[in-house]
Design a protein around this motif. Structure first.
Motif, PDB file in Angstrom:
ATOM      1  N   ASP A 135     -98.310  67.526  17.659  1.00  0.00           N
ATOM      2  CA  ASP A 135     -97.745  66.182  17.708  1.00  0.00           C
ATOM      3  C   ASP A 135     -96.889  66.066  18.964  1.00  0.00           C
ATOM      4  O   ASP A 135     -95.853  66.714  19.087  1.00  0.00           O
ATOM      5  CB  ASP A 135     -96.908  65.928  16.459  1.00  0.00           C
ATOM      6  N   ALA A 136     -97.326  65.217  19.891  1.00  0.00           N
ATOM      7  CA  ALA A 136     -96.582  65.023  21.139  1.00  0.00           C
ATOM      8  C   ALA A 136     -95.661  63.808  21.062  1.00  0.00           C
ATOM      9  O   ALA A 136     -95.103  63.378  22.086  1.00  0.00           O
ATOM     10  CB  ALA A 136     -97.549  64.859  22.306  1.00  0.00           C
ATOM     11  N   GLY A 137     -95.507  63.257  19.865  1.00  0.00           N
ATOM     12  CA  GLY A 137     -94.583  62.147  19.692  1.00  0.00           C
ATOM     13  C   GLY A 137     -95.143  60.785  20.034  1.00  0.00           C
ATOM     14  O   GLY A 137     -94.400  59.804  20.145  1.00  0.00           O
ATOM     15  N   ALA A 151    -114.263  64.919  24.887  1.00  0.00           N
ATOM     16  CA  ALA A 151    -112.990  65.126  25.569  1.00  0.00           C
ATOM     17  C   ALA A 151    -111.850  65.209  24.569  1.00  0.00           C
ATOM     18  O   ALA A 151    -110.957  66.082  24.688  1.00  0.00           O
ATOM     19  CB  ALA A 151    -112.746  64.009  26.576  1.00  0.00           C
ATOM     20  N   LEU A 152    -111.835  64.320  23.590  1.00  0.00           N
ATOM     21  CA  LEU A 152    -110.752  64.318  22.607  1.00  0.00           C
ATOM     22  C   LEU A 152    -110.802  65.560  21.722  1.00  0.00           C
ATOM     23  O   LEU A 152    -109.785  66.234  21.507  1.00  0.00           O
ATOM     24  CB  LEU A 152    -110.832  63.056  21.752  1.00  0.00           C
ATOM     25  N   VAL A 153    -111.992  65.867  21.204  1.00  0.00           N
ATOM     26  CA  VAL A 153    -112.096  66.970  20.248  1.00  0.00           C
ATOM     27  C   VAL A 153    -111.908  68.321  20.949  1.00  0.00           C
ATOM     28  O   VAL A 153    -111.279  69.227  20.394  1.00  0.00           O
ATOM     29  CB  VAL A 153    -113.422  66.914  19.483  1.00  0.00           C
ATOM     30  N   ARG A 154    -112.423  68.494  22.157  1.00  0.00           N
ATOM     31  CA  ARG A 154    -112.207  69.756  22.870  1.00  0.00           C
ATOM     32  C   ARG A 154    -110.729  70.012  23.103  1.00  0.00           C
ATOM     33  O   ARG A 154    -110.244  71.138  22.949  1.00  0.00           O
ATOM     34  CB  ARG A 154    -112.942  69.732  24.208  1.00  0.00           C
ATOM     35  N   ALA A 155    -110.003  68.954  23.477  1.00  0.00           N
ATOM     36  CA  ALA A 155    -108.581  69.120  23.768  1.00  0.00           C
ATOM     37  C   ALA A 155    -107.786  69.491  22.522  1.00  0.00           C
ATOM     38  O   ALA A 155    -106.778  70.204  22.613  1.00  0.00           O
ATOM     39  CB  ALA A 155    -108.028  67.835  24.376  1.00  0.00           C
ATOM     40  N   ARG A 156    -108.242  69.058  21.371  1.00  0.00           N
ATOM     41  CA  ARG A 156    -107.479  69.253  20.134  1.00  0.00           C
ATOM     42  C   ARG A 156    -107.977  70.412  19.276  1.00  0.00           C
ATOM     43  O   ARG A 156    -107.183  71.110  18.636  1.00  0.00           O
ATOM     44  CB  ARG A 156    -107.528  67.950  19.321  1.00  0.00           C
ATOM     45  N   PHE A 157    -109.289  70.624  19.233  1.00  0.00           N
ATOM     46  CA  PHE A 157    -109.854  71.632  18.343  1.00  0.00           C
ATOM     47  C   PHE A 157    -110.616  72.730  19.070  1.00  0.00           C
ATOM     48  O   PHE A 157    -111.039  73.709  18.446  1.00  0.00           O
ATOM     49  CB  PHE A 157    -110.793  70.987  17.319  1.00  0.00           C
ATOM     50  N   ARG A 195    -105.346  55.508  17.495  1.00  0.00           N
ATOM     51  CA  ARG A 195    -104.386  54.642  18.180  1.00  0.00           C
ATOM     52  C   ARG A 195    -103.081  54.511  17.396  1.00  0.00           C
ATOM     53  O   ARG A 195    -102.153  53.837  17.842  1.00  0.00           O
ATOM     54  CB  ARG A 195    -105.013  53.269  18.409  1.00  0.00           C
ATOM     55  N   VAL A 196    -103.043  55.177  16.230  1.00  0.00           N
ATOM     56  CA  VAL A 196    -101.840  55.173  15.399  1.00  0.00           C
ATOM     57  C   VAL A 196    -101.326  56.599  15.175  1.00  0.00           C
ATOM     58  O   VAL A 196    -100.126  56.882  15.303  1.00  0.00           O
ATOM     59  CB  VAL A 196    -102.121  54.505  14.040  1.00  0.00           C
ATOM     60  N   GLU A 197    -102.256  57.519  14.848  1.00  0.00           N
ATOM     61  CA  GLU A 197    -101.873  58.885  14.488  1.00  0.00           C
ATOM     62  C   GLU A 197    -101.576  59.728  15.729  1.00  0.00           C
ATOM     63  O   GLU A 197    -102.124  59.506  16.802  1.00  0.00           O
ATOM     64  CB  GLU A 197    -103.006  59.536  13.692  1.00  0.00           C
TER      65      GLU A 197
END
Length: 470
Positions: A135-137, A151-157, A195-197
């Protein structure tokens, strides 16, 4: 506006036919609707055929039962409208597998198109990156941002989750790669949640919670007798005039609407209409828009959308040894020609054969790898048979019949920003020519429910532009 209205629908796939049904239901009595289909066959990618004496789908095989918001999908609503709801059937076997390191492993539960909502459930397939989903706030995505799924999933998982789980899931649907496909277009519920979480786990769980599914509730459905029944019913329900082998080659604005140039160059037919609904792929639509002086920019934008080509190879196998699965997906990292396979007569129990003959279908072709399809039907079928035997670990019997269906340029590739580009094109049309509408998979997404909804929405826009419903 003159009455009765004359509406031309260019394209006789399920999008155009759904638009015709909506016009029949909502436009004033007497409205004349004509559907122009370039080929001699209606339905687009919905095509039921026969192999070894039994029915099989040579295109789309099923539709989602639910809308992302939680209600019944647009496809189910259309089926109900056409009086076919009693003929909906569901898969008898729901468990699918992934090919991992050459073997089959069950697709883990609790994912959203392969994106995990519980990392512990996917470790048998792919080891997630440790502590990357912090969580980066702030929300994962800005309000109007779009990124590729990869791009999103690689960065996170991490890479393994993308390569072994998300990529084959998306590849099975779009024949594309997670690193190229727009999150907002292919996974809109996840994009909204992102866009919320503040974490991807949180976004997946929020998207899943927004449309909860009851235990045992079927995800997919089809029609007994095949999806061509949906096509036939939609083609006759609204009373539209159906013109097969009628290519629309030019579109010209007139003082009262539009003039369509239909048919061969040497013997063209000129048809006047009050409104036109384009329900064709992006490139044919772009060619028609390019002929309208003030829509050159819109045409250029639409024409940039690229497509993947695929082939569906169906084999009729006498009493093969098949696992109790609906089929399997293949990550590109496995190096196989097949990207997905369906054990058709296992998955759809109502098609099971008393003689033990099994229909197995494989999908071949990924975006950017069209060269793999440049072989004969015989060679393609032999390669599929060989790879199926390899994956299953047993030599499959020789097929008693086979069918190869090639769908050239059939699956749109939605790069990030796709929805904004389409919205800009539609805004340009509404501003300059409100009686011209776009609908179909090239703009709104793949799948029967999306196409049905797209056609119906475009029909409503036409009705509004012409003066409202009856």
């Amino acid at each position: 506006m003159r009455q009765p209205w004359r509406v031309a629908i260019v394209g006789g796939g399920i999008t155009g036919l759904a638009a015709a049904v909506r016009l029949a239901d909502r436009a004033p009595a007497g409205t004349e609707v004509t559907v122009y289909e370039q080929s001699g066959v209606l339905g687009g990618k919905l095509r039921t055929g026969e192999l070894a004496g039994g029915p099989v789908e040579f295109g789309a095989e099923s539709f989602l039962m639910r809308d992302p918001a939680g209600g019944e999908s647009a496809a189910v609503a259309l089926v109900r409208r056409l009086g076919l709801a009693g003929d909906i059937v569901h898969p008898s076997v729901g468990q699918a597998a992934l090919v991992v390191d050459g073997g089959l492993r069950p697709v883990p539960g609790g994912t959203l198109v392969g994106v995990p909502g519980d990392l512990a459930k996917v470790t048998a397939v792919a080891e997630p990156a440790a502590d990357a989903d912090r969580d980066a706030g702030r929300p994962l995505l800005a309000p109007d941002a779009d990124v590729s799924v990869g791009a999103l999933v690689r960065a996170r998982f991490g890479d393994a989750v993308v390569d072994r789980l998300v990529d084959p899931m998306l590849g099975g649907v779009y024949a594309g790669r997670a690193d190229d496909l727009s999150l907002a277009t292919t996974m809109p519920a996840l994009a909204r949640a992102a866009r919320v979480e503040h974490t991807l786990l949180g976004a997946v769980r929020a998207a899943q919670a927004a449309a909860p599914r009851a235990p045992g509730e079927p995800v997919f459905g089809t029609l007994a007798g095949g999806l061509s029944r949906l096509v036939e019913a939609a083609a006759t329900a609204g009373g539209a005039t159906i013109r097969r082998t009628a290519a629309v080659r030019e579109l010209t604005p007139t003082a009262t609407g539009w003039r369509l140039t239909v048919g061969p160059t040497r013997d063209p037919e000129l048809v006047d209409a009050d409104a036109v609904l384009l329900a064709v792929p992006a490139r044919p639509a772009a060619r028609l828009l390019a002929g309208v002086a003030d829509l050159a920019g819109a045409a250029a934008t639409i024409g940039e959308l690229d497509y993947a080509s695929v082939a569906l190879v169906t084999l009729a196998l006498p009493r093969p040894e098949l696992p109790a699965l609906s089929g399997f997906l293949v990550p590109a990292t496995e190096g196989l020609l097949i990207k997905a396979s369906t054990f058709f007569t296992t998955k759809w129990g109502h098609l099971a054969r008393p003689d033990g003959l099994a229909l197995v279908r494989a999908s071949v072709g990924r975006y950017g790898e069209e060269a793999s399809l440049q072989v004969t039907d015989d060679d393609l079928a032999e390669a599929v048979h060989r790879e199926l035997s390899k994956v299953l670990g047993v030599p499959l019997p020789a097929p008693v019949a086979r069918h190869v269906q090639r769908w050239g340029g059939s699956l749109p590739q939605y790069t990030p920003g796709h929805l904004d580009r389409v919205a800009a094109v539609r805004a340009a049309l509404r501003g300059a020519h409100p009686t011209l509408a776009l609908a179909g998979a090239g703009y709104d997404g793949v799948g029967i429910p999306v196409c049905v909804r797209s056609g119906a929405t475009a029909a409503e826009e036409i009705i509004t532009a012409l003066g409202g419903s009856a």
